[in-house]
Design a protein around this motif. Sequence first.
Motif, PDB file in Angstrom:
ATOM      1  N   HIS A  63       0.837  -1.193   0.000  1.00 23.79           N
ATOM      2  CA  HIS A  63       0.000   0.000   0.000  1.00 23.79           C
ATOM      3  C   HIS A  63       0.878   1.250   0.000  1.00 23.79           C
ATOM      4  CE1 HIS A  63      -3.279  -2.723   1.170  1.00 23.79           C
ATOM      5  NE2 HIS A  63      -2.423  -3.227   2.040  1.00 23.79           N
ATOM      6  N   PRO A  64       0.445   2.325  -0.692  1.00 22.71           N
ATOM      7  CA  PRO A  64       1.208   3.577  -0.650  1.00 22.71           C
ATOM      8  C   PRO A  64       1.301   4.103   0.785  1.00 22.71           C
ATOM      9  CG  PRO A  64      -0.458   3.644  -2.379  1.00 22.71           C
ATOM     10  CD  PRO A  64      -0.744   2.428  -1.557  1.00 22.71           C
ATOM     11  N   LEU A  65       2.382   4.821   1.044  1.00 19.07           N
ATOM     12  CA  LEU A  65       2.597   5.443   2.350  1.00 19.07           C
ATOM     13  C   LEU A  65       2.278   6.929   2.256  1.00 19.07           C
ATOM     14  CD1 LEU A  65       3.778   5.540   5.280  1.00 19.07           C
ATOM     15  CD2 LEU A  65       6.015   5.963   4.212  1.00 19.07           C
ATOM     16  N   VAL A  66       1.465   7.432   3.184  1.00 21.25           N
ATOM     17  CA  VAL A  66       1.195   8.867   3.299  1.00 21.25           C
ATOM     18  C   VAL A  66       1.609   9.314   4.700  1.00 21.25           C
ATOM     19  CG1 VAL A  66      -0.547  10.671   3.344  1.00 21.25           C
ATOM     20  CG2 VAL A  66      -0.686   8.853   1.632  1.00 21.25           C
ATOM     21  N   VAL A  67       2.490  10.314   4.771  1.00 20.50           N
ATOM     22  CA  VAL A  67       2.918  10.891   6.040  1.00 20.50           C
ATOM     23  C   VAL A  67       2.053  12.115   6.323  1.00 20.50           C
ATOM     24  CG1 VAL A  67       4.847  11.853   7.346  1.00 20.50           C
ATOM     25  CG2 VAL A  67       5.270  10.103   5.610  1.00 20.50           C
ATOM     26  N   LEU A  68       1.591  12.258   7.575  1.00 25.59           N
ATOM     27  CA  LEU A  68       0.790  13.409   7.974  1.00 25.59           C
ATOM     28  C   LEU A  68       1.514  14.212   9.053  1.00 25.59           C
ATOM     29  CD1 LEU A  68      -2.838  11.935   8.212  1.00 25.59           C
ATOM     30  CD2 LEU A  68      -1.754  13.093   6.284  1.00 25.59           C
ATOM     31  N   SER A  69       1.457  15.553   8.914  1.00 24.48           N
ATOM     32  CA  SER A  69       2.103  16.457   9.865  1.00 24.48           C
ATOM     33  C   SER A  69       1.082  17.482  10.349  1.00 24.48           C
ATOM     34  CB  SER A  69       3.290  17.158   9.189  1.00 24.48           C
ATOM     35  OG  SER A  69       3.998  17.975  10.107  1.00 24.48           O
TER      36      SER A  69
ATOM     37  N   VAL B 257      -1.183   3.161   3.902  1.00 25.20           N
ATOM     38  CA  VAL B 257      -0.510   3.145   5.191  1.00 25.20           C
ATOM     39  C   VAL B 257      -0.197   4.597   5.535  1.00 25.20           C
ATOM     40  CG1 VAL B 257       1.570   2.490   6.444  1.00 25.20           C
ATOM     41  CG2 VAL B 257       0.477   0.852   4.909  1.00 25.20           C
ATOM     42  N   VAL B 258      -0.529   5.004   6.748  1.00 28.52           N
ATOM     43  CA  VAL B 258      -0.378   6.403   7.149  1.00 28.52           C
ATOM     44  C   VAL B 258       0.549   6.489   8.351  1.00 28.52           C
ATOM     45  CG1 VAL B 258      -1.590   8.495   7.871  1.00 28.52           C
ATOM     46  CG2 VAL B 258      -2.722   6.878   6.324  1.00 28.52           C
ATOM     47  N   ALA B 259       1.468   7.458   8.311  1.00 29.15           N
ATOM     48  CA  ALA B 259       2.364   7.723   9.439  1.00 29.15           C
ATOM     49  C   ALA B 259       2.099   9.123   9.961  1.00 29.15           C
ATOM     50  CB  ALA B 259       3.826   7.592   9.006  1.00 29.15           C
ATOM     51  N   LEU B 260       1.556   9.218  11.165  1.00 27.20           N
ATOM     52  CA  LEU B 260       1.356  10.501  11.843  1.00 27.20           C
ATOM     53  C   LEU B 260       2.592  10.779  12.683  1.00 27.20           C
ATOM     54  CD1 LEU B 260      -2.304   9.897  13.009  1.00 27.20           C
ATOM     55  CD2 LEU B 260      -1.604  11.943  11.792  1.00 27.20           C
ATOM     56  N   VAL B 261       3.351  11.803  12.300  1.00 31.32           N
ATOM     57  CA  VAL B 261       4.642  12.083  12.939  1.00 31.32           C
ATOM     58  C   VAL B 261       4.513  13.275  13.876  1.00 31.32           C
ATOM     59  CG1 VAL B 261       7.079  12.591  12.561  1.00 31.32           C
ATOM     60  CG2 VAL B 261       5.826  11.178  10.908  1.00 31.32           C
TER      61      VAL B 261
ATOM     62  N   ASP C  34       4.504   0.171   0.114  1.00 33.65           N
ATOM     63  CA  ASP C  34       5.073   0.218  -1.236  1.00 33.65           C
ATOM     64  C   ASP C  34       6.069   1.374  -1.264  1.00 33.65           C
ATOM     65  OD1 ASP C  34       5.694   0.536  -3.922  1.00 33.65           O
ATOM     66  OD2 ASP C  34       3.651   0.182  -4.621  1.00 33.65           O
ATOM     67  N   LYS C  35       7.346   1.069  -1.269  1.00 33.81           N
ATOM     68  CA  LYS C  35       8.389   2.092  -1.170  1.00 33.81           C
ATOM     69  C   LYS C  35       8.412   3.044  -2.356  1.00 33.81           C
ATOM     70  CE  LYS C  35      11.337  -1.326   1.121  1.00 33.81           C
ATOM     71  NZ  LYS C  35      12.646  -2.041   1.076  1.00 33.81           N
ATOM     72  N   ARG C  36       7.806   2.643  -3.453  1.00 35.84           N
ATOM     73  CA  ARG C  36       7.846   3.470  -4.663  1.00 35.84           C
ATOM     74  C   ARG C  36       6.731   4.505  -4.697  1.00 35.84           C
ATOM     75  NH1 ARG C  36       6.914  -1.202  -8.724  1.00 35.84           N
ATOM     76  NH2 ARG C  36       5.320  -1.507  -7.093  1.00 35.84           N
ATOM     77  N   ARG C  37       5.801   4.443  -3.729  1.00 33.95           N
ATOM     78  CA  ARG C  37       4.647   5.344  -3.751  1.00 33.95           C
ATOM     79  C   ARG C  37       4.491   5.988  -2.375  1.00 33.95           C
ATOM     80  NH1 ARG C  37      -0.271   1.889  -6.022  1.00 33.95           N
ATOM     81  NH2 ARG C  37       0.560   0.340  -4.545  1.00 33.95           N
ATOM     82  N   ILE C  38       5.057   7.179  -2.227  1.00 32.01           N
ATOM     83  CA  ILE C  38       5.054   7.885  -0.949  1.00 32.01           C
ATOM     84  C   ILE C  38       4.542   9.306  -1.164  1.00 32.01           C
ATOM     85  CG2 ILE C  38       6.453   8.740   0.974  1.00 32.01           C
ATOM     86  CD1 ILE C  38       8.409   6.457   0.423  1.00 32.01           C
ATOM     87  N   GLY C  39       3.617   9.728  -0.314  1.00 30.62           N
ATOM     88  CA  GLY C  39       3.096  11.083  -0.346  1.00 30.62           C
ATOM     89  C   GLY C  39       3.098  11.679   1.043  1.00 30.62           C
ATOM     90  N   MET C  40       2.774  12.978   1.126  1.00 29.48           N
ATOM     91  CA  MET C  40       2.732  13.651   2.422  1.00 29.48           C
ATOM     92  C   MET C  40       1.681  14.740   2.393  1.00 29.48           C
ATOM     93  SD  MET C  40       5.762  15.545   4.588  1.00 29.48           S
ATOM     94  CE  MET C  40       5.386  16.394   6.129  1.00 29.48           C
TER      95      MET C  40
END
Length: 398
Positions: A160-166, A189-193, A254-260
């Motif tokens: 799954h694509p990774l989306v980072v949230l700030s 997949v979402v990472a809240l940092v 999925d390391k090839r698909r990252i957004g923020m």
Amino acid sequence: MTRNRRISAVAALALAALVTGTGAGFAATTTASATPVGTHAFPIAPAAATGTATAPTRSFHGALPAPTGPYAAGEDVIHLTDTSRPDPWVPSSGPRRLTVTMVYPAVPGTGTPAPYMTLAEAAGVLQRQKVPASSGVTPQSLSSVTTHAFDGARPQHGKHPLVVLSPAYENPRMTLTSLATDLASHGYVVALVGDTNGDSGETLADGRTPPCAICDDPALDFDSVATSRARDVSFTIDQLTHGTTAWRLAHLIDKRRIGMAGHSLGGAAAAATMIADPRVLAGVNMDGTFHPDPMPGQINRPFLMLGTAANTDWERPWAALGGYKKWLTVAGADHFSFSDLDLLHEEAGYPTPPLAPERAIVITREYVTAFFDQTLKGIDRPLLDGPSPNNPEVLFQP
């Protein structure tokens, strides 16, 4: 007082009002009604600026909206340490330590309900806003907000694509939970940092929850805050894309698909991260002033600006952005419509902006998800092509 300082002051009033839903009152200030373009005030009461805002006398039992996708939202909290640099806000505390909430596509009916935040993080909010003990408010009333995320839920198979949230300046990472859970339910997949020492409190691996070390600094350089967050995000991406040591479910990414995406200063951090880290293929700024404005050629990857109707601070950044880009404004929204705050404020019984908070969350989720679907998954989303009769509040800028 700078734009972000005014936003922070108003956000503080909003949080203070939220967590004092049992009767404590707070004085409104002139900064809550005289913020410049792009930093809309959150009125804590329909009284004059010099009056006193009286909190409603009712219990607060907050609940975020349920995710709208086919999957459930699983949740893990992880702790990372960047030994390559000291903490930027408290260098004497040692290396940079981060707390990150991972939200992921999960199998419905698995796991246990996840709290909104830890008791210590909730206590940090209460302490930061100087909520008196006589109010009767406890950390439990904030930490127990219903999130529709589930600790230890069984993950969906696949990549799954990774989306980072700030989040916004001074706000803890949890204020973007409603967006995070919805993205996870749609296959991200979402990472809240969190910004350790730069918000009301992040519970670290050793159990400490340090307070904000920079929030009262009148000379704070917000460019440096955005840059620091960009470093935090790049380090987090490093950790999540090299094996499963940092997170047991990192194989889902999925390391090839990252957004923020980010709200307010977090939106500025999204742009700063894209400038510094080419792995971030698409970015979203939700009503944040850029720090600094990007220069032509620095961001030539997809970028969405989603904000309030009166925000004109984006004209220079818009001109500098290259590649696929969208600038959308939302009529009736205020600065906090793009996070959890307006909804929780409404549930606590306080006045809200013209655009209903529930509606604001629907719009934020739909357009952010559509943008990442189109840019990270390659799925055509006509919602982004122009005005929609189903979303008359959303206006497309040039």
